[in-house]
Write a protein that holds these residues in place. Structure first.
Motif, PDB file in Angstrom:
ATOM      1  N   ASP A  75       7.138 104.490 -28.898  1.00  0.00           N
ATOM      2  CA  ASP A  75       7.995 103.511 -28.231  1.00  0.00           C
ATOM      3  C   ASP A  75       7.387 103.027 -26.922  1.00  0.00           C
ATOM      4  O   ASP A  75       7.510 101.847 -26.565  1.00  0.00           O
ATOM      5  N   GLY A  94       6.586  99.231 -26.310  1.00  0.00           N
ATOM      6  CA  GLY A  94       7.298  98.620 -25.189  1.00  0.00           C
ATOM      7  C   GLY A  94       6.355  98.064 -24.144  1.00  0.00           C
ATOM      8  O   GLY A  94       6.608  96.986 -23.567  1.00  0.00           O
ATOM      9  N   GLU A 133      10.455  99.087 -31.881  1.00  0.00           N
ATOM     10  CA  GLU A 133      10.569 100.212 -30.943  1.00  0.00           C
ATOM     11  C   GLU A 133      12.027 100.360 -30.504  1.00  0.00           C
ATOM     12  O   GLU A 133      12.737  99.371 -30.311  1.00  0.00           O
ATOM     13  N   SER A 189      13.281 102.401 -27.786  1.00  0.00           N
ATOM     14  CA  SER A 189      13.322 103.215 -26.575  1.00  0.00           C
ATOM     15  C   SER A 189      14.717 103.246 -25.945  1.00  0.00           C
ATOM     16  O   SER A 189      15.055 104.178 -25.218  1.00  0.00           O
TER      17      SER A 189
END
Length: 442
Positions: free
Chosen positions: A138, A142, A420, A422
């Protein structure tokens, strides 16, 4: 009934429990396994989890699903008093309590071994748990998204710089898989060029991957360099304060993703016992996997896996004459350990653990790998197929194997998943932002 306590639910713990379930009748023994986590993690798959080639849940095995007769307790063992045959159990909630047992099996595994280098504890992340692998994936995804929205400059460079410390199998597979993922992402983030992304491998020794031959290790280094990885051999990380990596060569660079893979050590939980330890904090044992103090067996105490110092009786023994801490040894030791525990309970003699290493295989990204067995070395796509074949079949439990192979099959046709998540670390943030609150008086 004999009460058997297994401390640790990793490779060795899971396979020991399964072996005991098969070999002992329901009326012969009461088996309990204690671990803070309800699953075993297949560590060789962590680099592929970090690269998005394997779903995180597919790389772990549920203890409760696959241990039908074993009592699973999600808690920490904070002390083992083997003289009294009692263990102190600390659950996440509530008070600690004491468990009595007749036989103890110490399989608590290992943790990342670090050194007192400034900034490492605050900035770096390991590659030892499934949670770390997911976080690395992630973070890389990111950071690409953040960097794509920034102009050229130090902050953009920091986001697009990855540092991996440690040139063993874990470090090499991690940086190779992440480099492969980063190259794939360039087609999705057209604002970022290949030369904008920097990968650094930092290794203190003059070579990488001691498990393979020198020429094979050199081929891997050249392969990484061709793919844009800066390989720093005979180089130490001296500081990582505020994410700025300072190397022993004098080079400095900022990184938002520093991954530590420079070795492991026995789980410190074993220090909270009255069992004998060696100078490296491992439980001393005989080749029969019985805990031993100065060569004398400690009755009703057994150990296996990374937490133990088991003599290596193979033709090519590991450093110091002990089995190296890897999954191959942990699984095989656990299978024998279960048989030896049963043999001892039934008045028979235990057997010694002897296993000759059949070779080493590593994945270096999709379609690339390396395999070494004796003087035979295979590189490239064939080695990658061997890597996936071996580890896919070595993954415990058929339902897990099928999930892994099924994921690879889906990725072959559908491509790599680059979503992703996160924000999962802050699941209530969106709700809290827009939730109505009671009005207060002026």
């Amino acid at each position: 009934m004999t009460k058997i306590l297994i401390v640790g639910g990793g490779y060795a713990g899971l396979y020991t429990a399964r072996g005991l379930e098969r070999l002992l009748g329901a009326a012969e023994a009461e088996i309990t396994i204690v671990d803070p986590l309800p699953y075993m993690t297949y560590l060789p798959f962590l680099p592929e989890v970090a690269a998005g080639s394997i779903e995180p849940r597919h790389a772990v095995v549920s203890l409760r699903r696959h241990l039908s007769r074993t009592k699973v307790i999600e808690a920490k063992v904070t002390y083992v008093d083997h003289a009294a045959k009692q263990a102190t159990i600390q659950p996440e909630l509530g008070e600690a309590w004491t468990m009595d047992y007749d036989v103890v099996v110490m399989t608590a595994g290992s943790v990342s071994r670090t050194f007192p280098i400034g900034g490492v504890a605050d900035e770096a992340i390991g590659m030892k748990t499934i949670e770390e692998a997911v976080a690395v994936r992630d973070r890389l995804l990111g950071n690409f998204a953040k960097a794509a929205a920034l102009p050229a400059g130090p902050e953009r460079d920091r986001l697009l710089t990855v540092a991996v410390v440690g040139g063993g199998f874990a470090g090499i597979e991690t940086i190779a898989e992440l480099r492969d993922l980063a190259t794939h992402l360039l087609s999705r983030f057209r604002e970022i060029a290949f030369e904008d992304v920097r990968f650094h491998l930092i290794e203190a020794m003059p070579r990488i991957m001691p498990e393979v031959s020198g020429p094979t290790a050199e081929w891997v280094v050249e392969d990484l360099r061709k793919r844009g990885v800066d390989v720093h051999l005979e180089t130490q990380l001296q500081s990582a304060v505020d994410g700025v990596c300072e190397l022993s060569t004098g080079e400095r660079f900022a990184s938002d993703l520093i991954i530590w893979t420079a070795g492991v050590m026995a789980n410190p939980v074993v220090r909270q016992t009255d069992l004998p330890l060696d100078e490296r904090g491992r439980i001393t044992a005989l080749a029969t996997l019985q805990v031993a103090r100065d060569g004398v067996v400690v009755p009703d105490a057994w150990t296996a896996g990374d937490v133990s110092a088991v003599p290596d009786k193979s033709k090519t023994p590991g450093p110091g004459g002990f089995c190296v801490p890897n999954a191959q040894h942990a699984v095989r030791q656990a299978k024998l350990l279960a048989k030896n525990v049963v043999a001892t309970l039934r008045g028979e003699s235990p057997r010694e653990y002897v296993h000759d290493n059949l070779g080493a295989v590593a994945g270096l990204g999709i379609g690339n790998g390396v395999f070494q067995s004796g003087k035979i070395a295979i590189k490239g796509p064939l080695a990658w197929i061997a890597h996936r074949g071996y580890h896919g079949l070595a993954m415990p439990m058929w339902e897990r194997k099928l999930r892994v192979f099924g994921g690879w099959w889906n990725n072959f046709w559908l491509g790599r998943d680059i979503v992703e998540l996160s924000e999962r670390e802050h699941p209530r943030r969106s709700f809290e932002t827009f939730a109505s609150r009671p009005k207060t008086n002026a």
